[in-house]
Every structure is written in structure tokens, then in C-alpha cells.
Design a protein around this motif. Structure first.
Motif, PDB file in Angstrom:
ATOM      1  N   VAL A   1      39.529  21.489  40.410  1.00  0.00           N
ATOM      2  CA  VAL A   1      39.231  22.682  39.623  1.00  0.00           C
ATOM      3  C   VAL A   1      39.674  23.938  40.375  1.00  0.00           C
ATOM      4  N   ASP A   2      39.447  23.966  41.687  1.00  0.00           N
ATOM      5  CA  ASP A   2      39.896  25.111  42.485  1.00  0.00           C
ATOM      6  C   ASP A   2      41.418  25.251  42.434  1.00  0.00           C
ATOM      7  N   ALA A   3      42.137  24.128  42.496  1.00  0.00           N
ATOM      8  CA  ALA A   3      43.600  24.162  42.416  1.00  0.00           C
ATOM      9  C   ALA A   3      44.050  24.634  41.030  1.00  0.00           C
ATOM     10  N   PHE A   4      43.350  24.180  39.994  1.00  0.00           N
ATOM     11  CA  PHE A   4      43.666  24.617  38.631  1.00  0.00           C
ATOM     12  C   PHE A   4      43.466  26.124  38.519  1.00  0.00           C
ATOM     13  N   PHE A   5      42.353  26.626  39.050  1.00  0.00           N
ATOM     14  CA  PHE A   5      42.070  28.062  39.010  1.00  0.00           C
ATOM     15  C   PHE A   5      43.162  28.837  39.754  1.00  0.00           C
ATOM     16  N   ALA A   6      43.539  28.371  40.942  1.00  0.00           N
ATOM     17  CA  ALA A   6      44.569  29.049  41.728  1.00  0.00           C
ATOM     18  C   ALA A   6      45.902  29.063  40.979  1.00  0.00           C
ATOM     19  N   SER A   7      46.235  27.957  40.343  1.00  0.00           N
ATOM     20  CA  SER A   7      47.473  27.874  39.574  1.00  0.00           C
ATOM     21  C   SER A   7      47.452  28.838  38.389  1.00  0.00           C
ATOM     22  N   ALA A   8      46.342  28.859  37.656  1.00  0.00           N
ATOM     23  CA  ALA A   8      46.231  29.768  36.512  1.00  0.00           C
ATOM     24  C   ALA A   8      46.286  31.223  36.975  1.00  0.00           C
ATOM     25  N   SER A   9      45.631  31.525  38.077  1.00  0.00           N
ATOM     26  CA  SER A   9      45.653  32.898  38.606  1.00  0.00           C
ATOM     27  C   SER A   9      47.063  33.298  39.018  1.00  0.00           C
ATOM     28  N   ALA A  10      47.783  32.392  39.663  1.00  0.00           N
ATOM     29  CA  ALA A  10      49.157  32.692  40.072  1.00  0.00           C
ATOM     30  C   ALA A  10      50.062  32.867  38.854  1.00  0.00           C
ATOM     31  N   ARG A  11      49.853  32.038  37.852  1.00  0.00           N
ATOM     32  CA  ARG A  11      50.683  32.075  36.647  1.00  0.00           C
ATOM     33  C   ARG A  11      50.433  33.347  35.839  1.00  0.00           C
ATOM     34  N   HIS A  12      49.190  33.802  35.799  1.00  0.00           N
ATOM     35  CA  HIS A  12      48.838  34.906  34.913  1.00  0.00           C
ATOM     36  C   HIS A  12      48.638  36.236  35.631  1.00  0.00           C
ATOM     37  N   GLY A  13      48.654  36.240  36.941  1.00  0.00           N
ATOM     38  CA  GLY A  13      48.613  37.472  37.720  1.00  0.00           C
ATOM     39  C   GLY A  13      47.563  38.456  37.256  1.00  0.00           C
ATOM     40  N   GLU A  14      48.024  39.639  36.865  1.00  0.00           N
ATOM     41  CA  GLU A  14      47.116  40.722  36.493  1.00  0.00           C
ATOM     42  C   GLU A  14      46.358  40.473  35.189  1.00  0.00           C
ATOM     43  N   ARG A  15      46.735  39.477  34.441  1.00  0.00           N
ATOM     44  CA  ARG A  15      46.013  39.160  33.201  1.00  0.00           C
ATOM     45  C   ARG A  15      44.629  38.601  33.526  1.00  0.00           C
ATOM     46  N   MET A  16      44.467  38.138  34.776  1.00  0.00           N
ATOM     47  CA  MET A  16      43.168  37.639  35.225  1.00  0.00           C
ATOM     48  C   MET A  16      42.629  38.593  36.283  1.00  0.00           C
ATOM     49  N   ALA A  17      41.461  39.142  36.019  1.00  0.00           N
ATOM     50  CA  ALA A  17      40.868  40.146  36.906  1.00  0.00           C
ATOM     51  C   ALA A  17      40.001  39.525  38.003  1.00  0.00           C
ATOM     52  N   CYS A  18      39.849  38.223  38.025  1.00  0.00           N
ATOM     53  CA  CYS A  18      39.000  37.558  39.008  1.00  0.00           C
ATOM     54  C   CYS A  18      39.533  37.820  40.412  1.00  0.00           C
ATOM     55  N   ARG A  19      38.696  38.438  41.242  1.00  0.00           N
ATOM     56  CA  ARG A  19      39.051  38.761  42.621  1.00  0.00           C
ATOM     57  C   ARG A  19      37.775  38.728  43.459  1.00  0.00           C
ATOM     58  N   THR A  20      37.953  38.602  44.764  1.00  0.00           N
ATOM     59  CA  THR A  20      36.826  38.682  45.679  1.00  0.00           C
ATOM     60  C   THR A  20      36.096  39.998  45.444  1.00  0.00           C
ATOM     61  N   GLY A  21      34.795  39.923  45.321  1.00  0.00           N
ATOM     62  CA  GLY A  21      33.983  41.104  45.099  1.00  0.00           C
ATOM     63  C   GLY A  21      33.634  41.346  43.640  1.00  0.00           C
ATOM     64  N   CYS A  22      34.394  40.777  42.705  1.00  0.00           N
ATOM     65  CA  CYS A  22      34.017  40.871  41.297  1.00  0.00           C
ATOM     66  C   CYS A  22      32.896  39.861  41.093  1.00  0.00           C
ATOM     67  N   SER A  23      31.778  40.330  40.625  1.00  0.00           N
ATOM     68  CA  SER A  23      30.613  39.440  40.540  1.00  0.00           C
ATOM     69  C   SER A  23      29.945  39.490  39.169  1.00  0.00           C
ATOM     70  N   ASP A  24      30.677  39.928  38.167  1.00  0.00           N
ATOM     71  CA  ASP A  24      30.080  40.016  36.830  1.00  0.00           C
ATOM     72  C   ASP A  24      29.519  38.675  36.371  1.00  0.00           C
ATOM     73  N   CYS A  25      30.214  37.579  36.695  1.00  0.00           N
ATOM     74  CA  CYS A  25      29.748  36.261  36.251  1.00  0.00           C
ATOM     75  C   CYS A  25      28.525  35.793  37.037  1.00  0.00           C
ATOM     76  N   CYS A  26      28.169  36.516  38.083  1.00  0.00           N
ATOM     77  CA  CYS A  26      27.010  36.150  38.920  1.00  0.00           C
ATOM     78  C   CYS A  26      25.747  36.911  38.503  1.00  0.00           C
ATOM     79  N   ARG A  27      25.823  37.638  37.433  1.00  0.00           N
ATOM     80  CA  ARG A  27      24.711  38.478  36.992  1.00  0.00           C
ATOM     81  C   ARG A  27      23.759  37.706  36.089  1.00  0.00           C
ATOM     82  N   ARG A  28      23.350  36.547  36.572  1.00  0.00           N
ATOM     83  CA  ARG A  28      22.369  35.719  35.872  1.00  0.00           C
ATOM     84  C   ARG A  28      21.874  34.660  36.834  1.00  0.00           C
ATOM     85  N   ARG A  29      20.810  34.034  36.464  1.00  0.00           N
ATOM     86  CA  ARG A  29      20.295  32.896  37.234  1.00  0.00           C
ATOM     87  C   ARG A  29      20.528  31.660  36.401  1.00  0.00           C
TER      88      ARG A  29
END
Length: 180
Positions: A16-44
Motif C-alpha cells: 500500500v505504501d508503494a502504491f501511495f508513492a507511485s500515485a503521488s509520483a504520477r499525480h504530483g501537485e494533484r495530490m496535496a498529501c505531504r508531511t505535516g498535513c494532518s487533516d485526515c488525523c482530525r478524528r479518533r
């Protein structure tokens, strides 16, 4: 060679990590996921028992002060924020983060509640802004049903091997606080 459920979980995480890295590389700026972005962590949330054990193992490897800080955040922190999230928006258990955290942000195909509806594709609202997610190539879309099925099978095998009931979920706060 027989691999344990935990070894297979690690393999799933790696894929899954490799899939994520591949998708991020393929889509570049279309994906905003970066270190420090924590919007998805705003829940328990809760994790499977196999994921809880992987987190417990990672916690055991941390210095005592770090474990104590995580336990305190889990007990007294903001109930709307994952207690693994530190003050800089980083995950304190990143290497052991559960599957939901590894997939968040990617386009995910899932079946809606209605059995007669077509599958839906969704992603973090910061990603693919203004685009039709159904137009994203299939090689960049994860299938939630497949991932959930694989994780459930690993969790069942893990529970059987440990002599525990199947299908238990554990609040991540309970794992981090040492109470679960």
C-alpha cells in the motif's frame, strides 16, 4: 515458507505504501498529501487487533518519555484528534500506522450502502481538486472492499493464532494509553 499474519500485514503495508508513492509520483501537485498535513488525523478511530499489536510493538521500541507523552495525549488530548498526532502535525507512530492512515488521500473505490448503487470513488478533498475522480486512471484507485477483505482475513488469522475472539476493534487512544 509459512508467513505469520503479522509478516503478511507488513507485506500489505509495504504494498500500500508503494502504491501511495507511485500515485503521488504520477499525480504530483494533484495530490496535496505531504508531511505535516494532518487533516485526515482530525478524528479518533479504531483499529483491528492485528494493527493494535503492531502499534504496541512500535510503542515498545520508543523511549519511555515518548510513550508517556503519547499515553497522556491519548487520555487527555483533544477527542477530535488522533492522539498519535504531535504538535507539528506528524504521526508519532508513522511506521506502524494502520491501513486507514496509509490509504487516506488516495482515490478509493467503495460500495455505497445501497446494494443497487454503482461503486463510488472518493479522495481527500484537498486532492484532485475540481476533477472528476471517476476519470482518474484505475491504476491510481484503491479498492476499499479488497483492502478490507485482506485486512479482515489477516486479523482473523492473527486472532485464531492468539486464541482471541475474531473481529475485535480497539480504539487507537486505548492502544496508545496502554489501556487497550
Amino acid at each position: 515458507m509459512h508467513r505469520t499474519p503479522r509478516e503478511r500485514l507488513h507485506e500489505l503495508f509495504t504494498k500500500v505504501d508503494a502504491f501511495f508513492a507511485s500515485a503521488s509520483a504520477r499525480h504530483g501537485e494533484r495530490m496535496a498529501c505531504r508531511t505535516g498535513c494532518s487533516d485526515c488525523c482530525r478524528r479518533r478511530f479504531s483499529v483491528t487487533s492485528i494493527e493494535a499489536d503492531a502499534i504496541r510493538e512500535a510503542l515498545a521500541a520508543l523511549p519511555e518519555a515518548d510513550r508517556a507523552a503519547l499515553a497522556e495525549r491519548a487520555r487527555a488530548g483533544d477527542p477530535g484528534v488522533c492522539p498519535a498526532l504531535d504538535g507539528e502535525g506528524r504521526c508519532a507512530i508513522y511506521a506502524a500506522r494502520p491501513l486507514i492512515c496509509r490509504t487516506h488521500g488516495l482515490p478509493i473505490r467503495f460500495a455505497p450502502a445501497s446494494e443497487r448503487a454503482l461503486p463510488v470513488i472518493d479522495a481527500c478533498p484537498k486532492n484532485f481538486v475540481g476533477e472528476d475522480l471517476h476519470a482518474v486512471e484505475a491504476s491510481s484507485v484503491l479498492d476499499q472492499t479488497t483492502l478490507s477483505t485482506v485486512l479482515a482475513a489477516l486479523d482473523m488469522a492473527h486472532a485464531d493464532a492468539a486464541g482471541q475472539p475474531r473481529g475485535q476493534r480497539v480504539a487507537i487512544a486505548a492502544v496508545l494509553s496502554g489501556e487497550g
